[in-house]
Design a protein around this motif. Structure first.
Motif, PDB file in Angstrom:
ATOM      1  N   SER A 122     -52.165  19.209  -5.549  1.00  0.00           N
ATOM      2  CA  SER A 122     -50.932  19.992  -5.414  1.00  0.00           C
ATOM      3  C   SER A 122     -51.165  21.497  -5.360  1.00  0.00           C
ATOM      4  CB  SER A 122     -49.999  19.680  -6.587  1.00  0.00           C
ATOM      5  OG  SER A 122     -50.556  20.160  -7.797  1.00  0.00           O
TER       6      SER A 122
ATOM      7  N   SER B 161     -42.822  15.620  -3.048  1.00  0.00           N
ATOM      8  CA  SER B 161     -43.504  14.787  -2.047  1.00  0.00           C
ATOM      9  C   SER B 161     -42.619  13.612  -1.633  1.00  0.00           C
ATOM     10  CB  SER B 161     -44.832  14.270  -2.605  1.00  0.00           C
ATOM     11  OG  SER B 161     -45.729  15.331  -2.857  1.00  0.00           O
TER      12      SER B 161
ATOM     13  N   TYR C 154     -44.037   7.690  -6.517  1.00  0.00           N
ATOM     14  CA  TYR C 154     -44.824   8.906  -6.742  1.00  0.00           C
ATOM     15  C   TYR C 154     -44.991   9.210  -8.225  1.00  0.00           C
ATOM     16  CZ  TYR C 154     -45.203  10.426  -1.859  1.00  0.00           C
ATOM     17  OH  TYR C 154     -45.531  10.524  -0.530  1.00  0.00           O
TER      18      TYR C 154
ATOM     19  N   LYS D 203     -39.880  14.958   0.611  1.00  0.00           N
ATOM     20  CA  LYS D 203     -40.432  15.286   1.930  1.00  0.00           C
ATOM     21  C   LYS D 203     -40.661  14.015   2.747  1.00  0.00           C
ATOM     22  CE  LYS D 203     -42.727  19.598   0.567  1.00  0.00           C
ATOM     23  NZ  LYS D 203     -44.039  20.249   0.293  1.00  0.00           N
ATOM     24  N   PHE D 204     -41.124  12.962   2.078  1.00  0.00           N
ATOM     25  CA  PHE D 204     -41.286  11.676   2.754  1.00  0.00           C
ATOM     26  C   PHE D 204     -39.951  11.217   3.346  1.00  0.00           C
ATOM     27  CE2 PHE D 204     -41.018   7.101   2.853  1.00  0.00           C
ATOM     28  CZ  PHE D 204     -42.248   6.675   3.352  1.00  0.00           C
TER      29      PHE D 204
ATOM     30  N   ARG E  94     -48.602  12.718   6.059  1.00  0.00           N
ATOM     31  CA  ARG E  94     -49.120  13.827   5.252  1.00  0.00           C
ATOM     32  C   ARG E  94     -48.709  13.673   3.789  1.00  0.00           C
ATOM     33  NH1 ARG E  94     -47.963  17.539   8.816  1.00  0.00           N
ATOM     34  NH2 ARG E  94     -46.110  18.421   7.860  1.00  0.00           N
ATOM     35  N   ASN E  95     -47.518  13.139   3.550  1.00  0.00           N
ATOM     36  CA  ASN E  95     -47.050  12.985   2.172  1.00  0.00           C
ATOM     37  C   ASN E  95     -47.449  11.645   1.555  1.00  0.00           C
ATOM     38  OD1 ASN E  95     -45.303  15.420   1.329  1.00  0.00           O
ATOM     39  ND2 ASN E  95     -44.660  15.019   3.429  1.00  0.00           N
TER      40      ASN E  95
END
Length: 454
Positions: free
Chosen positions: A250, A262, A234, A265-266, A60-61
């Motif tokens: 975003s 992001s 990123y 979160k990854f 998702r990320n």
């Protein structure tokens, strides 16, 4: 009857339940008390669900990162993604795919029971993807109906037993002798990475022994080092694509903040994967001894590539970065050759690149991890380009299978049909049957093909 069949189809599509079922059978065979059967069955299921949740979080990320890279660097082409092409294929090949999946599992279990190929392939979603590939390629090769299902199921069962065996000597180096095998259809690229690692480096120069000064010691924390590495990725992609585009991804969040969040979160997703893996290995391997001793003697579980991440966490990061660089260079080379552009898919480059790094590290240390994973990046760029024409109508869906083994199997069947007709495809099937049967009539030191460095 139909409801029961649908129930088993649903079970086969859930690798977590498949692992739990195998653990349950093993614990019952060992005559463990009921409370241990319950916990020993639930933990592999929960561990795999945790692994899946972490993988979903990662995917998702990665999605916005891929979009920012395409926008920022103005790249257009085909993005390999197993889930995407399978979702397209299921609209036309759903019945064939599920029938091949069921038959393939049965063939795999029969091979494990009666031959020296004792590997039971437990990565259900990859079996599902391969069943889909086989249904597409065999249909393009002119097969149909029950013939297509029978041939596809036989191919799937044979491949599921043979591929883990081919590189088991390398898997044993990765796991330091743990009785697990590679159950992921990117395996041939991992074994190539390990072979290359042995040529370019030394295993004692391991990525896990990298000396880090005290002030940089926080980099030994996998979550921290992964987060920092991904922040660089990123931020570069975000600045390249521009704040206006990033805000469409975003939901209006500030570009820099979105990139940093992001990336973190990854890293959390990777940590969740590690926790799930530890839970799987802690209970699945002891339970599997029941199957290995009571039901299918000497059976060995072939498990998902992410299960191997905990054996060399630093190699995971090195492998991902090196594979992605290989993918970019491969894409440029395809452009010069006038071929369709294969845009580096971050999901296959993360999971397959990381695993290639682990295998390269097991034989060649740091150099093996980097160079082996780089070669993996090239392989999973060129092979999908060659696979596209073989997929027939599915080749126009703007996506293709991302992992190396899918390309090898698809191209082999497609090209044999092109040059030799259906007889060539059946000849390949007969050859694979001979590969698993003949060793059973030969005297070997070990009861399991290619285990313990046989």
């Amino acid at each position: 009857m139909g409801i029961i069949l649908e129930f088993f189809k649903d079970v086969l599509k859930e690798p977590a339940l498949l692992m739990g079922l195998m653990a349950f059978i093993g614990l019952v065979a060992l005559r463990k008390p009921s409370h241990k059967i319950m916990t020993g069955t639930l933990k592999p299921i929960l561990g795999y669900l945790m692994l899946g949740a972490g993988a979903d979080f990662i995917v998702r990320n990665l999605d916005p990162l891929g979009k920012m890279i395409q926008k920022g660097f103005n790249i257009e082409g085909v993005i390999p993604n197993n889930e995407a092409i399978v979702s397209v294929a299921q609209t036309v090949l759903g019945v064939e795919t599920m029938s091949i999946l069921l038959l393939g599992l049965i063939v795999n279990l029969l091979i494990a029971r009666f031959t020296k190929f004792k590997y039971i392939f437990l990565t259900g979603h990859h079996s599902f993807f391969m069943a889909c590939l086989l249904s597409a390629v065999l249909q393009t090769a002119g097969f149909g109906g029950w013939g297509l299902i029978a041939i596809g199921g036989a191919f799937l069962g044979l491949i599921s037993a043979i591929l883990p065996a081919i590189g088991q000597k390398y898997t044993l180096k990765v796991t330091d002798g743990d009785e697990v095998a590679m159950g992921h259809f990117g395996s041939l690229a991992y074994y190539i990475s390990a072979w290359i690692g042995g040529k370019v480096g030394k295993p004692e120069d391991s990525t896990e022994k990298i000396e880090i000064p005290e002030k940089w010691s926080f980099l030994r924390d996998t979550t921290i080092s992964t987060a920092l590495t991904m922040m660089v990725f990123y931020l570069i992609a975000a600045f390249a694509s521009g704040s206006e585009f990033v805000e469409t991804l975003s939901g209006g969040t500030n570009m820099v903040l979105f990139a940093l969040m992001s990336a973190m979160k990854f890293a959390v997703g990777v940590t969740i994967v590690y926790a799930g893996v530890r839970m799987i290995l802690g209970d699945l391997l002891p339970a599997f001894q029941g199957i290995a001793t009571k039901i299918i003697p000497d059976a060995i579980p072939a498990v998902d590539c992410a299960v191997f991440f905990t054996y060399a966490p630093t190699a995971v990061v090195i492998g991902f970065v090196a594979s992605f660089i290989g993918g970019i260079i491969g894409m440029v080379l395809l452009g010069f050759a006038g071929s369709v552009l294969i845009i580096p898919g971050l999901v296959p480059h993360f999971f397959c690149g990381a695993t290639a790094g682990i295998y390269g590290n097991s034989t060649g240390g740091k150099r093996g991890a980097a160079i082996g994973a780089f070669i993996n990046g090239l392989l999973i760029t060129f092979i999908p380009a060659l696979l596209l024409p073989v997929l027939g109508n599915l080749g126009f869906s703007n996506t293709t299978f991302g992992d190396f083994d899918f390309g090898v199997v698809g191209i082999a069947i497609g090209k044999l049909y092109e040059f030799l007709g259906s007889g060539g495809v059946l000849g390949l099937l007969a050859l694979l049957v001979a590969v698993v049967i003949v060793p059973s009539f030969m005297k070997t030191k070990n009861k399991v093909i290619n285990n313990n460095n046989e």
